[in-house]
Structures are given as structure tokens and as C-alpha cells.
Design an enzyme around this catalytic site. Structure first.
Site, short mmCIF file in Angstrom:
data_model
loop_
_atom_site.label_atom_id
_atom_site.label_comp_id
_atom_site.label_asym_id
_atom_site.label_seq_id
_atom_site.Cartn_x
_atom_site.Cartn_y
_atom_site.Cartn_z
CB ALA A 171 26.77 -8.02 -15.46
CG ASP A 198 26.67 -11.37 -8.53
OD1 ASP A 198 26.07 -10.54 -7.82
OD2 ASP A 198 26.93 -11.17 -9.73
#
Length: 485
Positions: A17, A240
Site C-alpha cells: 500500500a 499479499d
């Protein structure tokens, strides 16, 4: 291309992110496991008018550049964060730029959804914790928009990037399980649920599993990167965290994990979901993992708190602040790291001080005090989540594995060991890329076996550091009591 018996060379595209990377890895054969980061780039929200977006086209450009740097490989795998998506029109073109999950468009949407599907029923069907930015709420927030009306297919971010690499569309299971639209047992999309909340089920693409072949790189991608046109793109644990859990070097099943980066994803690995009312009340998620496993976890705000503090202070060096935080001798104070007040970008130090005041605690007078508050708060959140996960699932935990960027933060690892009363094994930092690589290597025949075999191989290849807990729970019990007031 190399022979699988001699090992394989693969490229892992790993997008978080706040940053992304392309890693070239050699797996199997005489070399064991060797990872080399060949390209790193920034990632973050872009505000256009009143909406936060992802610069997904820019990410695609960086991925192509990274693959060019990686050179000839036997496979490519892509993992990213969860829940965010792009919409395609009838020609397969992207309709607008994907919206960032930290955008405020989903405020109050969950309550609207629960009028049609009560929260208890939604949990029983999907097994997901209540998070305001889950895909189902994002889609409902877009109801009536021209963009959604024109859409013919939804692709989650890793699937969108895979489509741009190969021309093939689909939805990888571990990321699909974060949408709030997949059946809790992983058997398929819940079309009835989608219709009840006003979402057209035909938007949802066919599912695929980690290890499946997505397709070969397209001719334009091959020309741009220098890759062979036959280079396969493989599905991995495209969430992820799913890849990070594969990359935990555990030697038994009695472990908890903290995949610590911008978010802390804290939980245990199970064979089946836990869908009890107690689990729902505790706000735990049942997300699909690699090889049919369940990632039983809860999201904690993570190092986002520290990242935003640093940004508010003008991005000073972190190491001196951590040294000062370790030596800090002011009053021990904590905030609830799961508080939605910390979700959006902004003046995080001021928010922390405000939250401390609301809890009747003094605000630290130094940056080092704020940093210590953040790390104590994260360690306490890790403790609470691991203990609840163990109690609700029946899983015995005797070791905590901290992987991801948080494994570099030795103070956070030590505090987590102290708070949990359990040894913390820190590393690998690149657990997500490692898990991505291991799944590719197995799909290509360079490794075999189940998750235990992959982890046994990994444990022999990576360096870790173990933090033993200090004796006594009194300090952490007292801090926990503050949050219960």
C-alpha cells in the site's frame, strides 16, 4: 529457460500500500533460494477532486520496467493488497482509475447493506470481519453511478495487472475471499448475496487458485520488457498476506503470524473457517489461503500510524526516534490501534493525542513519546488479537512469527514478545515476495509438497532473529485495562 530439476528463475511482482517492488529469484537446484530486488518504486493515494485513487497505470509502467530489469525468467507472479478493484467495459477497457480503500465513499454504507442482509447472516455467508472498505461496500457505494452501469466485469487489482500482462481475465481465490462476495468455504461467488445488495453477479470473473496458469505474456508486453512471448504468468497467493503467510518459516502448525507493514494482519492458519457468533463479535476474518487453508485473522492498523506520524513531522530519520522511544521513561500510554479514527491520511500525532485524552491519559510531550505510544499500542493489539484467535479457533500457539517490514523494527518485535508472553521470530522481511516465489517454483516443478514442505525448505534458507519475552504480564494487563474503560 532453465530445467526445473536445476531450479527455476522467477519474477515476483509485490505491491504494497505504500511501495512496490519486482524481485528476481532463483529457487531450487544447488542454489537453494536467492532473492534479488531489481526494481523498487513508490505507491500511494492520488487525490483527484474529492476522491482518493490508485495510480494503477503508473504501477503497470513500473512493473514493466521491473520485468525489463529482471531479464529472462521462467515465470511471473503478482501479489497486491486486497479489496480494491477496476471496472472494465464491454471492450475490456478500464473505466476510470480504481478508488483507494481509504477514500470516505463507504462511510455509512455497511449499515445500508445490513438492512438487506443482517450482519450476522453476512458473516455466516462470507466469514469476513466488519471493515468499512470491503469490496461489497465499495460497490454498493457506487450504485447508480454511470461507471458501474457501464461496467461488464470487475477485476481486483492483482487480477487487473495480470490481465494487462496476459490479456486473460479471472479472480484469484485468496484475494477474492476479501471481497465479501465469496462463500466462506471458498466454493464460489455468492450470486444470491450479490443480487440482494444490488450487485450484478455477472461482474464477477471466473475463479482460479494459486499455482494456476493465468497465461503467457502478451506480444506488447514481450516487446516492452524483452521477455520471451512464452513466459508464463502464474497465479500466486495474490493477496499479499496470503503470500506472506506462505513465507512464514514455521516448523510446526502451532504458530501465529503478524504480517506487519502498513497494516498488521494478525492471526493463525486453519483448515476450516470459524463462523460462530463469538467470532463475528470479535471481528475476525476467515480469508482463503494457499492450498485450501484459512487465514483466520483480524486487521490491525499497523505501521500506518508510524508512517503518518513521520509524514506529519516532515519525514525525519526513523532510527534516532526508535532509539529515543526505547529509552523513553515517560508514562506508558496506549490507544486502540483498530480505531477507525486513524484510518484516513492526516495529522496522526494530533489524532493520537486526542485519542489519549479521550481515554484519560496524558499526551507525550516528545516525538519519541508518540513513537513509543504507537509501538506499545501495536504490541498490545497483537497480543489481544493472537490470544483471541487462539481461544476462538482452538489453535494452540507457542510461537509468533513477525514477517514483512515490521520484522526490521526490533523494538516492536521485542514489545510484541513481551506483550504476548511468547517468543517472537522476526523475518523474513520480504516474506510476501518469498511466498509468491515459492508458489511459482512449486507450480513450475522446482519444489514439491505442501505448505509444511515449502516452509521447511524456507526455514533452511533464511536468517531470522528470535526475541524471548520478558517475564510478567502486569504492565500489559494494566495497559489493556485502560482500553476497556
Amino acid at each position: 529457460m532453465s530445467s526445473a530439476s536445476d531450479g527455476v528463475t522467477v519474477a515476483a511482482v509485490d505491491l504494497g500500500a505504500s511501495s512496490g517492488r519486482v524481485v528476481r529469484a532463483r529457487v531450487g537446484g544447488a542454489g537453494g533460494l536467492e532473492l534479488t530486488e531489481v526494481h523498487r518504486f513508490g505507491n500511494g493515494p492520488v487525490r483527484v477532486r474529492d476522491t482518493l485513487h490508485w495510480d494503477v497505470v503508473g504501477l503497470h509502467r513500473e512493473i514493466l520496467g521491473g520485468l525489463r530489469e529482471a531479464g529472462e525468467v521462467d515465470g511471473i507472479g503478482v501479489d497486491t493488497w486486497a479489496v480494491d478493484y477496476g471496472l472494465l467495459d464491454a471492450d475490456g477497457a478500464l473505466l476510470g482509475t480504481p478508488v483507494h480503500h481509504r477514500d470516505d465513499r463507504t462511510v455509512g454504507v455497511a449499515e445500508r447493506v445490513h438492512q438487506n442482509v443482517p450482519a450476522a447472516e453476512l458473516y455466516a455467508r462470507t466469514g469476513l470481519q466488519e471493515l468499512p472498505f470491503t469490496t461489497i461496500y465499495q460497490l454498493v457505494s457506487a450504485t447508480g453511478s454511470v461507471q458501474l452501469a457501464a461496467a461488464r466485469q470487475l477485476l481486483l487489482v492483482p487480477d487487473l495487472l495480470g490481465y494487462w500482462l496476459t490479456g486473460e481475465r479471472g479472480a484469484e481465490l485468496t484475494n477474492a475471499s476479501t471481497t465479501g462476495l465469496l462463500a466462506a468455504d471458498g466454493s464460489g461467488w455468492d450470486a444470491d448475496l450479490a443480487r440482494r445488495v444490488g450487485i450484478d453477479p455477472s461482474l464477477l470473473p471466473p475463479l482460479r487458485a494459486p499455482g494456476d496458469l493465468i497465461g503467457s505474456v502478451s506480444a506488447p508486453v514481450a516487446a516492452e520488457t524483452g521477455l520471451e512471448p512464452t513466459t508464463p504468468v502464474l497465479a500466486v497467493g495474490s493477496h499479499d498476506t496470503a503470500s506472506a503467510v506462505v513465507g512464514v518459516p514455521a516448523t510446526s502448525e502451532r504458530f501465529a503470524y503478524v504480517s506487519c507493514g502498513t497494516w498488521s494482519l494478525v492471526g493463525v492458519e486453519l483448515d476450516a473457517p470459524v463462523l460462530t457468533e463469538a467470532s463475528r463479535a470479535a471481528n475476525f476474518s476467515n480469508e482463503r489461503g494457499v492450498d485450501g487453508t484459512v487465514r483466520y485473522l483480524r486487521n490491525v492498523m499497523g505501521l500506518w500510524l508510524l508512517q503518518e506520524c513521520l509524514r506529519a513531522w516532515g519525514s525525519p530519520p526513523l532510527d534516532p526516534l526508535l532509539t529515543g522511544a526505547e529509552a523513553y521513561d515517560g508514562p506508558a500510554v496506549v490507544v486502540d490501534a483498530a480505531d477507525e479514527a486513524f484510518l484516513a491520511p492526516g495529522d496522526m500525532p494530533a489524532r493520537i493525542v486526542e485519542a489519549l485524552a479521550a481515554l484519560g491519559q496524558p499526551g507525550p510531550e516528545s516525538r519519541e513519546g508518540i513513537v513509543r505510544c504507537v509501538l506499545d499500542s501495536l504490541a498490545l493489539a497483537h497480543r489481544r488479537t493472537i490470544r483471541e484467535a487462539a481461544a476462538l479457533s482452538g489453535r494452540t500457539v507457542d510461537t509468533v512469527h513477525v514477517v514483512g517490514g515490521g520484522a526490521r523494527n526490533r523494538l516492536l518485535c521485542r514489545l510484541t514478545a513481551d506483550a504476548c508472553g511468547l517468543p517472537v521470530v522476526a523475518g523474513p522481511v520480504e516474506a510476501t515476495a518469498t511466498g509468491n516465489v515459492l508458489v511459482q517454483a512449486r507450480a513450475l516443478g522446482a519444489l514439491d509438497g505442501g505448505l509444511a514442505d515449502l516452509r521447511a525448505f524456507l526455514a533452511k534458507q533464511v536468517a531470522t532473529e528470535t526475541f524471548e519475552p520478558a517475564a510478567g504480564d502486569e504492565r500489559w494487563d494494566a495497559l489493556e485495562a485502560v482500553l476497556r474503560r
